[in-house]
Design a protein around this motif. Structure first.
Motif, short mmCIF file in Angstrom:
data_model
loop_
_atom_site.label_atom_id
_atom_site.label_comp_id
_atom_site.label_asym_id
_atom_site.label_seq_id
_atom_site.Cartn_x
_atom_site.Cartn_y
_atom_site.Cartn_z
N LEU A 97 0.81 -1.21 0.00
CA LEU A 97 0.00 0.00 0.00
C LEU A 97 0.85 1.27 0.00
O LEU A 97 0.34 2.35 -0.26
N HIS A 98 2.13 1.14 0.33
CA HIS A 98 2.99 2.32 0.28
C HIS A 98 3.04 2.85 -1.14
O HIS A 98 3.19 2.09 -2.09
N SER A 99 2.95 4.13 -1.28
CA SER A 99 2.83 4.71 -2.61
C SER A 99 4.18 5.04 -3.25
O SER A 99 4.22 5.56 -4.37
N HIS A 100 5.28 4.73 -2.58
CA HIS A 100 6.59 5.14 -3.09
C HIS A 100 6.90 4.54 -4.47
O HIS A 100 7.55 5.16 -5.28
N SER A 101 6.44 3.31 -4.70
CA SER A 101 6.77 2.66 -5.97
C SER A 101 5.59 2.64 -6.94
O SER A 101 5.69 2.06 -8.01
N ALA A 102 4.49 3.26 -6.57
CA ALA A 102 3.28 3.22 -7.40
C ALA A 102 3.29 4.36 -8.41
O ALA A 102 3.72 5.47 -8.12
N THR A 103 2.81 4.06 -9.60
CA THR A 103 2.66 5.09 -10.62
C THR A 103 1.32 5.82 -10.38
O THR A 103 0.44 5.29 -9.69
N PRO A 104 1.15 7.00 -10.95
CA PRO A 104 -0.14 7.68 -10.82
C PRO A 104 -1.31 6.81 -11.30
O PRO A 104 -2.39 6.82 -10.70
#
Length: 254
Positions: free
Chosen positions: A33-40
């Motif tokens: 759920l951490h957004s550090h590696s997520a794309t928009p």
């Protein structure tokens, strides 16, 4: 079951402990759920899943792509393992047993079950599951080298206060100007959960303020929501996700 090697991230709870069940705890992996590696785009998909209200699993496949598996409509018992026949097939992970664990639904609640199915064990929040454990929104299930987040937005909305990862009641700490900018940032999600956040110019035009004023408020919001260390192209989508997920911005605000 698969003849898997002991997981390298186990750590003993006793200095003279031996093999499992002496290995009853492991270092907690980063939550998917951490957004550090997520794309928009991935953040937008996550917002859409959460707005659906049903429980779902979120993890990354062998190529690093985000996988969202809605649990509504699936049988009340599903299995997780390396075999392709599992509902959650982790065939790229050699540390996962062929049939590793199961998820069971009772009413509106889900439980993770590992009755000795696996060799390397199943962990929730770093603690080994010895038989079964009820899952709560945001729990991270560690199976082999894979982390799977359990998300239950309906549980979150009824049981959580308005909080973020950086502290409670963040909504009460926002200035009126910051809140107006935050709502304007999230405004495009009223029409489509796959939208992108509003640009600085769009926010400025809506609020009849300067772009510099928008930027100043956004910097404060990035810090308040703990996303200021993210790459620049991820900050805005991550901020919108946090605001919508925690209820700081609700659908009626949009």
């Amino acid at each position: 079951m698969g003849r898997d090697r002991p997981h390298p991230r186990w750590r003993r709870i006793h200095p003279f402990g031996g093999p499992p069940p002496g290995y009853a705890h492991r270092d907690v992996a980063d939550s998917p759920l951490h957004s550090h590696s997520a794309t928009p785009r991935e953040l937008g998909e996550r917002i859409a899943a959460e707005r659906g209200g049903g429980a779902f699993l979120l993890y990354r496949d062998g190529g690093g792509g985000q996988v969202i598996l809605p649990l509504d409509g699936l049988p009340d018992r599903i299995t997780i393992g390396r075999r392709p026949s599992n509902a959650v097939a982790l065939d790229w992970d050699s540390e996962v047993s062929r049939v590793h664990a199961a998820l069971e639904r009772t009413g509106e609640e889900w439980t993770v079950v590992d009755d000795g199915l696996s060799h390397n064990g199943t962990y929730v929040g770093g603690e080994r599951v010895t038989a079964r454990r009820r899952l709560r929104d945001g729990d991270v299930i560690a199976i082999g080298g894979t982390s799977i987040a359990f998300c239950s937005p309906s549980e979150s909305s009824t049981s959580m206060a308005t909080v973020t990862s950086v502290g409670p009641h963040v909504a009460e700490l926002l200035t009126p100007a910051q809140r107006r900018v935050l709502i304007a940032l999230c405004r495009p999600f009223k029409e489509s959960t796959y939208s992108t956040p509003a640009t600085n110019q769009q926010i400025a035009d809506e609020l009849v303020v300067s772009v510099d004023a928008v930027k100043s408020n956004l910097r404060a919001l990035f810090s308040a929501f703990g996303v200021d260390d993210l790459p620049q192209n991820q900050k805005r989508a991550s901020l919108a996700l946090c605001a919508l997920r925690t209820g700081v911005v609700s659908r009626r605000d949009l």
